[in-house]
Design a protein around this motif. Structure first.
Motif, PDB file in Angstrom:
ATOM      1  N   SER A   1       3.391  -7.494  13.818  1.00  7.91           N
ATOM      2  CA  SER A   1       2.106  -6.739  13.595  1.00  7.91           C
ATOM      3  C   SER A   1       2.383  -5.674  12.809  1.00  7.91           C
ATOM      4  O   SER A   1       1.559  -5.216  11.963  1.00  7.91           O
ATOM      5  CB  SER A   1       1.451  -6.441  14.875  1.00  7.91           C
ATOM      6  OG  SER A   1       2.128  -5.211  15.455  1.00  7.91           O
TER       7      SER A   1
ATOM      8  N   LYS B   1       2.854  -6.465   8.603  1.00  7.08           N
ATOM      9  CA  LYS B   1       1.707  -6.919   7.787  1.00  7.08           C
ATOM     10  C   LYS B   1       2.095  -7.760   6.618  1.00  7.08           C
ATOM     11  O   LYS B   1       2.886  -8.734   6.692  1.00  7.08           O
ATOM     12  CB  LYS B   1       0.945  -5.586   7.164  1.00  7.08           C
ATOM     13  CG  LYS B   1       0.541  -4.838   8.531  1.00  7.08           C
ATOM     14  CD  LYS B   1      -0.493  -3.974   8.192  1.00  7.08           C
ATOM     15  CE  LYS B   1      -1.135  -3.467   9.468  1.00  7.08           C
ATOM     16  NZ  LYS B   1      -2.284  -2.442   9.301  1.00  7.08           N
ATOM     17  N   ASP B   2       1.406  -7.483   5.367  1.00 10.13           N
ATOM     18  CA  ASP B   2       1.988  -8.365   3.935  1.00 10.13           C
ATOM     19  C   ASP B   2       2.705  -7.510   3.178  1.00 10.13           C
ATOM     20  O   ASP B   2       2.570  -7.732   1.854  1.00 10.13           O
ATOM     21  CB  ASP B   2       0.747  -8.912   3.716  1.00 10.13           C
ATOM     22  CG  ASP B   2       0.232 -10.097   4.138  1.00 10.13           C
ATOM     23  OD1 ASP B   2       1.055 -10.812   4.960  1.00 10.13           O
ATOM     24  OD2 ASP B   2      -0.789 -10.528   3.990  1.00 10.13           O
TER      25      ASP B   2
ATOM     26  N   GLN C   1      -1.465  -1.550  15.880  1.00 10.75           N
ATOM     27  CA  GLN C   1      -1.871  -2.120  14.645  1.00 10.75           C
ATOM     28  C   GLN C   1      -2.382  -3.506  14.875  1.00 10.75           C
ATOM     29  O   GLN C   1      -1.607  -4.236  15.162  1.00 10.75           O
ATOM     30  CB  GLN C   1      -1.008  -1.912  13.411  1.00 10.75           C
ATOM     31  CG  GLN C   1      -0.609  -0.637  13.019  1.00 10.75           C
ATOM     32  CD  GLN C   1       0.422  -0.607  12.124  1.00 10.75           C
ATOM     33  OE1 GLN C   1       0.775  -1.403  11.362  1.00 10.75           O
ATOM     34  NE2 GLN C   1       1.154   0.602  12.023  1.00 10.75           N
TER      35      GLN C   1
ATOM     36  N   GLY D   1      -3.417  -7.201  13.443  1.00  8.73           N
ATOM     37  CA  GLY D   1      -3.283  -7.748  12.541  1.00  8.73           C
ATOM     38  C   GLY D   1      -4.606  -8.352  11.736  1.00  8.73           C
ATOM     39  O   GLY D   1      -5.666  -8.214  12.287  1.00  8.73           O
ATOM     40  N   PHE D   2      -4.441  -9.077  10.590  1.00  4.24           N
ATOM     41  CA  PHE D   2      -5.398  -9.394   9.725  1.00  4.24           C
ATOM     42  C   PHE D   2      -5.775 -10.614  10.541  1.00  4.24           C
ATOM     43  O   PHE D   2      -5.342 -11.465  11.084  1.00  4.24           O
ATOM     44  CB  PHE D   2      -4.901  -9.800   8.495  1.00  4.24           C
ATOM     45  CG  PHE D   2      -3.847 -10.607   8.184  1.00  4.24           C
ATOM     46  CD1 PHE D   2      -2.455  -9.935   8.100  1.00  4.24           C
ATOM     47  CD2 PHE D   2      -3.719 -12.036   8.134  1.00  4.24           C
ATOM     48  CE1 PHE D   2      -1.379 -10.573   8.120  1.00  4.24           C
ATOM     49  CE2 PHE D   2      -2.631 -12.717   8.186  1.00  4.24           C
ATOM     50  CZ  PHE D   2      -1.571 -12.008   8.002  1.00  4.24           C
TER      51      PHE D   2
END
Length: 199
Positions: A36, A39-40, A143, A145-146
């Motif tokens: 998480s 991310k990207d 955080q 996630g998308f």
């Protein structure tokens, strides 16, 4: 032996990443909390631990020092191997685990798949003093996630649970139960985490 890896994020899955360093792809197992936090990112750095057995060399990666420290503490407990330690850190955030240990909350730790009552007690009894000495409790934000499309998220969650050792039928049942309760408006990390805790 290998303290960290820094390179291009070639592939990311909830249970592992592949990091490309000068054309060599390193397969690194990760927890859900590290997933998480990645991310990207195109380029990443993970702190690592190399677990060596007769038949395999396995790299485990961590985004934060606190999580790696907890992982190593868990490995010091009799009956806790690296995969169980990773399962614990996927089911509970570092803060949740530290709090459970500090408050002698055996039940929360025992709720993790593969952790029995005796192991949970050993974790609390043997790590309580270490955790308090290090004062690792910091209020880091979780955080989220998308979002992904419903079907893809279900497939990825299923694959992650199977990789973590769940039978396919159990994993499907847990995911269905979570989605029924929450609806499709849930991130991949939240879905996996909730499915890990499903009875």
């Amino acid at each position: 032996m290998i303290a960290y890896l820094k390179g291009k994020l070639f592939y990311k899955d909830p249970t592992f990443v592949i990091i490309d360093i000068s054309g060599v792809g390193y397969h690194v197992k990760i927890s859900l909390q590290t997933y998480s936090k990645i991310k990207d990112e195109e380029h990443i750095m993970l702190l690592t631990y190399l677990h060596i057995k007769e038949d395999a060399h396995t790299l485990f990666g961590f985004k934060e020092e606190g999580e790696k420290r907890l992982f190593l503490h868990l490995l010091s407990i009799s009956g806790v191997g690296p995969n169980t330690a990773l399962m614990i850190l996927s089911s509970l955030s570092s803060d949740e685990l530290e709090l459970a240990i500090a408050q002698e909350d055996f039940r929360t730790i025992q709720n993790v798949k593969g952790v029995g009552a005796k192991t949970a007690q050993r974790i609390v009894l043997e790590l309580k003093d270490k955790i308090q000495k290090e004062s690792l409790l910091d209020q880091s934000q979780v955080q989220v996630g998308f979002m992904k499309s419903g079907n893809k998220i279900r497939e990825e969650a299923l694959q992650a649970l199977i990789t973590l050792g769940f039978p396919k039928a159990t994993a499907e049942k847990n995911i269905a139960a979570v989605l029924k309760k929450t609806g499709s408006d849930i991130s991949l990390e939240e879905l996996i985490k909730a499915s890990l805790k499903a009875p």
